[in-house]
Every structure is written in C-alpha cells, then in structure tokens.
Design a protein around this motif. Structure first.
Motif, PDB file in Angstrom:
ATOM      1  N   ILE A 133       0.844  -1.184   0.000  1.00  0.00           N
ATOM      2  CA  ILE A 133       0.000   0.000   0.000  1.00  0.00           C
ATOM      3  C   ILE A 133       0.885   1.242   0.000  1.00  0.00           C
ATOM      4  CG2 ILE A 133      -1.879   1.226   1.126  1.00  0.00           C
ATOM      5  CD1 ILE A 133      -2.638  -1.584   0.204  1.00  0.00           C
ATOM      6  N   GLN A 134       0.760   2.059  -1.054  1.00  0.00           N
ATOM      7  CA  GLN A 134       1.524   3.295  -1.121  1.00  0.00           C
ATOM      8  C   GLN A 134       0.651   4.428  -0.596  1.00  0.00           C
ATOM      9  OE1 GLN A 134       2.819   3.695  -5.204  1.00  0.00           O
ATOM     10  NE2 GLN A 134       4.428   2.172  -4.964  1.00  0.00           N
ATOM     11  N   LYS A 135       0.944   4.851   0.594  1.00  0.00           N
ATOM     12  CA  LYS A 135       0.148   5.897   1.224  1.00  0.00           C
ATOM     13  C   LYS A 135       0.439   7.251   0.576  1.00  0.00           C
ATOM     14  CE  LYS A 135      -1.790   3.354   4.429  1.00  0.00           C
ATOM     15  NZ  LYS A 135      -3.250   3.131   4.475  1.00  0.00           N
ATOM     16  N   GLY A 136      -0.547   8.133   0.607  1.00  0.00           N
ATOM     17  CA  GLY A 136      -0.349   9.482   0.097  1.00  0.00           C
ATOM     18  C   GLY A 136       0.488  10.304   1.065  1.00  0.00           C
ATOM     19  N   LYS A 137       0.920  11.455   0.618  1.00  0.00           N
ATOM     20  CA  LYS A 137       1.720  12.322   1.477  1.00  0.00           C
ATOM     21  C   LYS A 137       0.878  12.843   2.635  1.00  0.00           C
ATOM     22  CE  LYS A 137       4.955  14.072  -1.990  1.00  0.00           C
ATOM     23  NZ  LYS A 137       5.551  15.295  -2.562  1.00  0.00           N
ATOM     24  N   ALA A 138       1.524  12.979   3.785  1.00  0.00           N
ATOM     25  CA  ALA A 138       0.836  13.515   4.965  1.00  0.00           C
ATOM     26  C   ALA A 138       0.873  15.040   4.922  1.00  0.00           C
ATOM     27  CB  ALA A 138       1.514  13.012   6.236  1.00  0.00           C
ATOM     28  N   ASP A 139      -0.195  15.657   5.378  1.00  0.00           N
ATOM     29  CA  ASP A 139      -0.262  17.114   5.430  1.00  0.00           C
ATOM     30  C   ASP A 139       0.568  17.647   6.594  1.00  0.00           C
ATOM     31  OD1 ASP A 139      -1.907  17.400   3.220  1.00  0.00           O
ATOM     32  OD2 ASP A 139      -3.730  17.192   4.404  1.00  0.00           O
ATOM     33  N   THR A 140       1.135  18.837   6.394  1.00  0.00           N
ATOM     34  CA  THR A 140       1.900  19.503   7.454  1.00  0.00           C
ATOM     35  C   THR A 140       1.389  20.929   7.607  1.00  0.00           C
ATOM     36  OG1 THR A 140       3.626  20.357   5.965  1.00  0.00           O
ATOM     37  CG2 THR A 140       3.953  18.147   6.880  1.00  0.00           C
ATOM     38  N   ARG A 141       1.771  21.548   8.709  1.00  0.00           N
ATOM     39  CA  ARG A 141       1.440  22.957   8.921  1.00  0.00           C
ATOM     40  C   ARG A 141       2.477  23.588   9.832  1.00  0.00           C
ATOM     41  NH1 ARG A 141      -3.879  22.774  12.977  1.00  0.00           N
ATOM     42  NH2 ARG A 141      -2.762  22.067  14.858  1.00  0.00           N
ATOM     43  N   ILE A 142       2.642  24.901   9.702  1.00  0.00           N
ATOM     44  CA  ILE A 142       3.545  25.663  10.569  1.00  0.00           C
ATOM     45  C   ILE A 142       2.679  26.590  11.410  1.00  0.00           C
ATOM     46  CG2 ILE A 142       5.417  27.337  10.676  1.00  0.00           C
ATOM     47  CD1 ILE A 142       6.409  26.222   8.002  1.00  0.00           C
ATOM     48  N   THR A 143       2.767  26.443  12.710  1.00  0.00           N
ATOM     49  CA  THR A 143       1.951  27.238  13.620  1.00  0.00           C
ATOM     50  C   THR A 143       2.831  28.111  14.506  1.00  0.00           C
ATOM     51  OG1 THR A 143       1.945  25.523  15.330  1.00  0.00           O
ATOM     52  CG2 THR A 143       0.204  25.420  13.666  1.00  0.00           C
ATOM     53  N   ARG A 144       2.204  29.102  15.090  1.00  0.00           N
ATOM     54  CA  ARG A 144       2.845  29.994  16.084  1.00  0.00           C
ATOM     55  C   ARG A 144       4.093  30.670  15.542  1.00  0.00           C
ATOM     56  NH1 ARG A 144       2.586  25.919  21.352  1.00  0.00           N
ATOM     57  NH2 ARG A 144       0.366  25.403  21.183  1.00  0.00           N
ATOM     58  N   PHE A 145       4.124  30.943  14.255  1.00  0.00           N
ATOM     59  CA  PHE A 145       5.304  31.606  13.707  1.00  0.00           C
ATOM     60  C   PHE A 145       5.292  33.081  14.094  1.00  0.00           C
ATOM     61  CE2 PHE A 145       7.223  34.179  10.276  1.00  0.00           C
ATOM     62  CZ  PHE A 145       8.539  33.756  10.431  1.00  0.00           C
TER      63      PHE A 145
END
Length: 246
Positions: A133-145
């Motif tokens: 199973i080739q999983k899709g890319k995981a989402d990321t985020r940048i917080t508190r910048f």
C-alpha cells in the motif's frame, strides 16, 4: 493354463466391451487423481497507490472432472478487522480481486477449492502473494510563527520561532525537519531566503537574522516524498535607523 486365460477374456455384448479379472484392475489403475493448481497471480506484489484501486488476477488450472472452483483470499496474519474480499469469477477458472488502500499491507494467502458434479469437494490448493500500500503524502502545517521584535533598529537581530506539525490521525510535532525563513522587503515583490533551522522535540524551531529594512517574513517547509509542503502566516517587522526612532 485354461483357468488363467478365463481371467483375461474380453467380450463384446451389444457393442460394449466388458472387462473382467485382470483387465478391470488395469482400467482402475489408469484413472487420474483430481488436479487443482493456482498457476499464476498477477501482479505480484499487488501495489496499491493512494486513492486508487488495483485488481489482482488469479489463474487456476483444474482437471476435467472438476465442475466448479471457488477462490478466497485473506491476510496470512490474524487481522481481526478483515472483511472477506469480493471475488469476481471470470471465464475459465480465472478470478479477479480488487484491492485498495484500506486493505492489509503484507503477505496474503489465496485458497482454491474444487468440486465435482455432485458438488463434493475434491481438491484444494493455496498460494501466497504480497500487497503493498503506497500511502499518500501527509499534510503539514507551521503554527505559532513569529518574528520578534515587531520594531527593531537596523543592524540588530530579528528572532524567529514556530512549530512544524504533521497530520498523523491528529496534529503532532515533526522533529528533525528543515524549516526556512523568507523575507520580502517593503516595495519588493520577491521573497529572499534569510535563515533556516532544524525542528526539535514537538516540532519547534528557532533562528535569527539581522534587520536591514522593514518587511514581511514567513516560514516555509518544502516537504519531501512523504510529507506535503506548508507555509506559515506572515509577520511584519518595522526596521528603523537610530535617529528616526521615536
């Protein structure tokens, strides 16, 4: 001598050949055992891309006395949440089984069962194959910048901090990844790299640069084969010369 000959006499009665004695034993010996074989599984491994479905085809060989063949597939290991796969019966003892990203990734077992004209089970065969199973890319985020201080004298340092997170069934800190800070000066339309930092525990990062001109800053994570890129909110810093400061 005559008694021995009687045992192997054959006669035609109404056009049919009768076999007795040694001849009957010989006829029984020529009967073939029922044969069943999973000859091919294509593709193997079964590679499933994220958001799509891959069909595996099973080719089974059986002797002429076989009237029906069934096929089932299941993970080799004990997967309690496993639900029986839909198996489509194709022509000529061929079967099709669809797989998607929700299926178990690993080793699977295929089992074929043969039945005769009386619906009696007469043979079985099994073979193993793998599902990837080739999983899709995981989402990321940048917080508190943040870019601090919000007002600074030219030549002094501007300090940046923030946190990089990944969505892994809930947002959590992402450690050991590179985050870069970009700067767009007042009156400019382009962004310029000014600093980079590696994330630590909890996805936290911190770095700094010198202040030269008022402008806007943002943090950027470029992503990789497994992680999507992300960008922080923008933070403005006013830079002044000492004789203009009030």
């Amino acid at each position: 001598m005559r008694k021995i000959a009687v045992g192997i006499i054959t006669a035609f009665v109404g056009g049919a050949m009768l076999v007795s004695g040694a001849g009957a034993a010989s006829a029984t010996a020529t009967r073939h055992a029922t044969e069943l074989k999973i000859r091919d599984i294509t593709p193997n491994p079964v590679v499933v891309k994220a958001g799509s479905e891959t069909t595996a085809y099973f080719d089974i060989g059986a002797s002429s006395d076989v009237q029906k063949v069934t096929l089932s597939v299941s993970p080799e290991s004990d997967v309690r949440t496993f639900r029986a796969k839909d198996v489509k019966d194709l022509e000529g003892w061929r079967f099709a089984v669809p797989f998607n990203e929700g299926d178990f990734a690993g080793k699977w077992k295929a089992t074929a069962v043969a039945f005769d004209k009386d619906n009696k089970q007469v043979a079985t065969d099994s073979a193993f194959f793998n599902v990837e199973i080739q999983k899709g890319k995981a989402d990321t985020r940048i917080t508190r910048f943040t870019a601090d201080p919000y007002k600074v004298r030219q030549g002094r340092s501007i300090y940046f901090s923030g946190r990089l997170q990944v969505d892994d069934e809930g947002w959590e800190g992402l450690r050991g990844e590179k985050v870069s800070v970009y700067y767009r000066a007042n009156g400019s339309s382009g962004w310029k790299w000014v600093a980079s930092a590696k994330t630590s525990w909890g996805g936290k990062f911190a770095t700094k640069t010198r202040a030269w001109k008022s402008g806007t800053f943002k943090a950027v994570f470029e992503g990789d084969d497994e992680l999507n890129s992300s960008e922080s909110r923008r933070d403005y810093v006013k830079v002044y010369r000492s004789w203009h400061h009030r």
